[in-house]
Design an enzyme around this catalytic site. Structure first.
Site, PDB file in Angstrom:
ATOM      1  N   ASP A  19      18.041  21.246 -38.288  1.00 47.43           N
ATOM      2  CA  ASP A  19      19.320  21.667 -38.867  1.00 47.43           C
ATOM      3  C   ASP A  19      19.676  20.879 -40.133  1.00 47.43           C
ATOM      4  O   ASP A  19      20.767  20.310 -40.238  1.00 47.43           O
ATOM      5  CB  ASP A  19      20.448  21.489 -37.826  1.00 47.43           C
ATOM      6  N   GLU A  26      24.131  32.193 -35.993  1.00 45.33           N
ATOM      7  CA  GLU A  26      24.564  30.797 -36.159  1.00 45.33           C
ATOM      8  C   GLU A  26      24.061  30.293 -37.516  1.00 45.33           C
ATOM      9  O   GLU A  26      23.515  31.059 -38.318  1.00 45.33           O
ATOM     10  CB  GLU A  26      24.009  29.911 -35.033  1.00 45.33           C
TER      11      GLU A  26
HETATM   12  O1  FUB Z   1      20.284  22.148 -33.022  1.00 42.99           O
HETATM   13  C1  FUB Z   1      21.163  22.720 -32.102  1.00 42.99           C
HETATM   14  C2  FUB Z   1      21.502  24.108 -32.502  1.00 42.99           C
HETATM   15  O2  FUB Z   1      20.319  24.885 -32.599  1.00 42.99           O
HETATM   16  C3  FUB Z   1      22.132  24.233 -33.858  1.00 42.99           C
HETATM   17  O3  FUB Z   1      23.484  23.888 -33.879  1.00 42.99           O
HETATM   18  C4  FUB Z   1      21.811  25.628 -34.156  1.00 42.99           C
HETATM   19  O4  FUB Z   1      22.034  26.007 -35.474  1.00 42.99           O
HETATM   20  C5  FUB Z   1      20.372  25.701 -33.742  1.00 42.99           C
HETATM   21  O5  FUB Z   1      19.524  25.159 -34.716  1.00 42.99           O
END
Ligand code: FUB
Length: 360
Positions: A41, A251
Site C-alpha cells: 500500500d 478500495e
Molecule cells: O493492506 C491492507 C489492505 O489491503 C489495504 O488497506 C487495502 O487497500 C489492501 O491493500
C-alpha cells in the site's frame, strides 16, 4: 480480501504458476524496493526533492485468511526514503505503533501522508475497540517520524485507505473507503452497522457503493465537511453498477492532477485491477477511462502516482518475495500518458506483453 473468494485474477494466476514453479525474478516488471521488511500500500510523496514512501508494514500473524482481510494484522508503520528512483532505499525506524494510538486496537492498514506549514501528517486507518475502522491522524516535524497520534480518530471518519490530495489552491481533500473488510458497506446509512455478515451491498443492478471525499480543515486534523460520495460514471454518463466488478470501486483511492484534470484511481478488489476515472473537480463526477495496472501476484493491488524528476511514477505492491498475500513488497515503475491524457496500461510481468493502450 481473501484468496478464498478469488476464482480468477492473480491468485488463480499464482496457482497456475506454482505448477510450473515460481516465476523468475527477471519476469517481474520491477523489483521490490526493500527486502528487510514486508511492505504494501505505498503512498509516495516528493518533499524537498526526496522521495518518501508511506507503506503498510505487513507481518506474519496467526489469523487465517478470510473475506474481511483479518489476516492483515499490521501493528506499526515504517517510512521509506530515497534520493532518487533506482537508488538505495532507507527503511526508517518505527514511525507509529498501534500501542501509541489511544483509540485504536489493531489492523493499521494503508496510510497516506501530507505536509503543510512545516508539519508532516500521517493518516491511517485502524480498527477501534468496537471493531469499526476509523481514520486517525498523527503529526511530526520529520517526514520519517516518529509521529504523535491525535487522541481520537477524525470526527466523521470511517472505513479505510485515506489518500490526501492538496490542490493547486492549497485546499486538501481526503479520499477514502473500501468495501468488504474495509467496511464501507457498513457505513452507508450514516452510522456504523456492526453486522459483519455483509461484504458489500449485493445490489448488482444499482450504482456501486461510492468512495468518499471530504475537504480537510486548515490545520489538516479534521474534516471541514461531511464526507460526500464520489460518482464514477461510464462514458454514457451512467453510474458504474455494483455488479460491474471489473470497473466498480473496491478500495485504494488515489488522486493526482495531470494537465489540469483530476485523476481518481482505485482498486477493483476481487478482479484485481487498478483503474482510473477523470474529472474536472476534486469532487467529481469522474468518468471511467480504463486500467492502469493489470493484476499483480497476490490478492490485493494498491498504488500511488507521483511526479518526480519530470516523469510520472506508479508505486504498487505484489507478493514476489513471499508468495503470500499477507506478506507483500512495494515496487515502482514509470507511468506513461498518451497524448490525449489517457494512461497506458501497465503489465506487471514482462512475459505478458499486452500493455500499452489504456483502452480497456
Ligand atoms: O493492506 C491492507 C489492505 O489491503 C489495504 O488497506 C487495502 O487497500 C489492501 O491493500
Amino acid at each position: 480480501m481473501s484468496t478464498l473468494a478469488a476464482g480468477c485474477g492473480p491468485q488463480a494466476n499464482a496457482d497456475a504458476e506454482s505448477d510450473k514453479g515460481p516465476r523468475p525474478a527477471s519476469d517481474y516488471l520491477s523489483q521490490p524496493l526493500v527486502k528487510d521488511i514486508y511492505t504494501a500500500d505505498p503512498s509516495a510523496h516528493v518533499w524537498n526533492g526526496k522521495i518518501y514512501v508511506y507503506p503498510s508494514h505487513d507481518i506474519d500473524g496467526p489469523t487465517p485468511e478470510d473475506d474481511l482481510g483479518s489476516h492483515f494484522e499490521m501493528r506499526d508503520y515504517h517510512i521509506l526514503s530515497m534520493d532518487k528512483i533506482g537508488g538505495p532505499v532507507t527503511v526508517g525506524p518505527v514511525a507509529l505503533d498501534v500501542s501509541a494510538v489511544p483509540w485504536a486496537e489493531k489492523q493499521m492498514w494503508a496510510p497516506d501522508a501530507a505536509f503543510k506549514n512545516g508539519t508532516y501528517y500521517l493518516y491511517f486507518p485502524a480498527k477501534d475497540h468496537q471493531g469499526a475502522f476509523r481514520i486517525g491522524v498523527a503529526t511530526s516535524k520529520n517526514p520519517m517520524g516518529p509521529f504523535k497520534a491525535q487522541p481520537k480518530p477524525i470526527d466523521g471518519s470511517y472505513s479505510i485507505d485515506p489518500a490526501v490530495f492538496t490542490d493547486d489552491d492549497g485546499a486538501s481533500y481526503m479520499y477514502f473507503g473500501g468495501i468488504w473488510g474495509g467496511q464501507l458497506q457498513r457505513n452507508v446509512n450514516g452510522s456504523y452497522d456492526p453486522d459483519g455478515s455483509k461484504t458489500d451491498l449485493k445490489q448488482d443492478d444499482k450504482p456501486a457503493i461510492a468512495p468518499r471525499v471530504a475537504k480537510m480543515t486548515g490545520d489538516m486534523l479534521e474534516f471541514s465537511e461531511k464526507p460526500r460520495p464520489i460518482q464514477i460514471l461510464d462514458k454514457s454518463g451512467n453510474p458504474i453498477l455494483g455488479g460491474d466488478h471489473d470497473r466498480r470501486f473496491f478500495e485504494a483511492s488515489w488522486m493526482h492532477k495531470y494537465k489540469g484534470k483530476y485523476y481518481f484511481s482505485y482498486s477493483t478488489g476481487d478482479t484485481h485491477y487498478l483503474a482510473y476515472a477523470t474529472g474536472d473537480s476534486p469532487y467529481g463526477p469522474f468518468v471511467y477511462q480504463g486500467r492502469i495496472l493489470e493484476p499483480v501476484e497476490g490478492w490485493t493491488t494498491h498504488h500511488s502516482i507521483v511526479e518526480w524528476n519530470g516523469k510520472w511514477w506508479i508505486f504498487y505492491a505484489d507478493s514476489q518475495l513471499s508468495g503470500q498475500t499477507r506478506l507483500r513488497n512495494v515496487k515502482v515503475t514509470e507511468l506513461h500518458y498518451n497524448p490525449d491524457g489517457t494512461i497506458q496500461t501497465i503489465n506487471p510481468f514482462k512475459s505478458d506483453s499486452k500493455s500499452g493502450t489504456g483502452s480497456h
